[in-house]
Design a protein around this motif. Structure first.
Motif, PDB file in Angstrom:
ATOM      1  N   MET A  91      46.418  93.842 103.669  1.00  0.00           N
ATOM      2  CA  MET A  91      45.638  94.754 104.472  1.00  0.00           C
ATOM      3  C   MET A  91      44.162  94.572 104.171  1.00  0.00           C
ATOM      4  O   MET A  91      43.772  94.312 103.031  1.00  0.00           O
TER       5      MET A  91
ATOM      6  N   TYR B 293      44.611  95.263  94.568  1.00  0.00           N
ATOM      7  CA  TYR B 293      43.414  95.559  95.340  1.00  0.00           C
ATOM      8  C   TYR B 293      42.270  94.651  94.873  1.00  0.00           C
ATOM      9  O   TYR B 293      42.074  94.476  93.666  1.00  0.00           O
TER      10      TYR B 293
ATOM     11  N   CYS C 289      45.622  94.210  99.088  1.00  0.00           N
ATOM     12  CA  CYS C 289      44.662  94.990  99.879  1.00  0.00           C
ATOM     13  C   CYS C 289      43.259  94.568  99.464  1.00  0.00           C
ATOM     14  O   CYS C 289      42.914  94.629  98.281  1.00  0.00           O
TER      15      CYS C 289
END
Length: 291
Positions: A1, A79, A113
């Motif tokens: 994402m 992340y 992400c």
């Protein structure tokens, strides 16, 4: 994402808050920052940041994290915040990002992400078709609630008249405005119609007081306002919000320059969050932001 958005909108806070939230549920999350990625391939940087042996291979790294995910019966989210802040950010587009995405995709229990400022999307991504995108809009639609909570936190008097300027949807801008009002004796937003220019003036005056003490110049020189105006003027002349770091530094150094890095006006502009404000000031002038 892919988490995208303009400067100061709260992408980093969103990532950290989400990571802390899922950790409380027993789910593993790993948070890295773009500024850490330079030189080696991303997976090697991750090995180093996790304190693992440099002898670990790429597949061993992902396998270890995948095993940890299996033990928790929940996916591990990796992340990487602010790809645009990597010292060699163009390498994400050229040779880093797509291989990293493919490596992690090979392990079903690993999720990736990344966050990137809108300005740099074309500079960092070669192809975004494989990414699910989410645009962070800050406090858009919740401006009044945000203003109320920020003013209460800073123990400021909440404005009787709603502040309708769109800039108040930006968390960084609201934070800096509260800091500016906090420095006033009255700790009240001045009465009357408050436009962006008026608020910006209050902010720059307060920041100039602080930074003049660090850089050790006479605050009557108002070097902060001079620097912001000079940078905004340059961007207006070139019809862009994207200036190279070298160009920006040169402009600021022409206003105030010393050999001591701790007294660097440019560094203080970055530390105080004023760099992000300049793109707000020039918003009507061009379709791009500046670095």
């Amino acid at each position: 994402m892919l988490l995208r958005g303009c400067a100061g909108v709260g992408k980093t806070h969103a990532i950290v808050d989400h990571a802390l939230h899922i950790n409380k549920t027993g789910q593993i999350s790993l948070v890295f920052y773009g500024e850490d990625f330079t030189g080696d391939e991303p997976w090697k940087i991750i090995v180093n940041k996790l304190g693992l042996s440099s002898n670990i291979s790429r597949d061993e790294l992902w396998g270890m994290i995948d095993s940890a995910a299996e033990a928790t019966e929940k996916p591990v989210i990796i992340y990487i915040d602010a790809l645009n802040e990597s010292p060699e950010r163009r390498r994400w587009k050229i040779s880093w990002l797509e291989p990293l995405r493919q490596q992690i995709t090979n392990f079903s229990r690993l999720k990736l992400c990344v966050a990137c400022r809108d300005t740099y999307l074309d500079e960092v991504f070669n192809n975004r078709s494989e990414w699910v995108e989410f645009e962070h809009n800050g406090f858009l639609g919740r401006e009044f609630d945000a203003i109320k909570q920020f003013f209460e936190f800073y123990e400021l008097e909440i404005p009787a008249t709603p502040l309708l300027q769109s800039e108040f949807a930006n968390p960084l801008f609201l934070h800096l405005v509260c800091q500016a009002i906090e420095g006033l004796e009255s700790r009240i937003l001045p009465l009357g119609t408050i436009g962006f220019t008026d608020v910006l003036r209050l902010l720059l005056e307060e920041k100039n007081k602080r930074i003049s003490e660090v850089c050790r110049y006479d605050n009557r020189d108002d070097n902060i306002t001079k620097a912001v105006n000079a940078l905004a003027k340059k961007m207006a002349e070139e019809k862009t919000r994207l200036l190279s770091r070298e160009t920006a530094q040169k402009i600021v150094h022409e206003i105030f320059s010393v050999e001591d890095s701790e007294r660097s006006l440019f560094i203080q502009l970055e530390k105080e969050g004023l760099i992000a404000l300049i793109e707000q000031r020039t918003r009507p002038l061009a379709p791009k932001q500046w670095f």
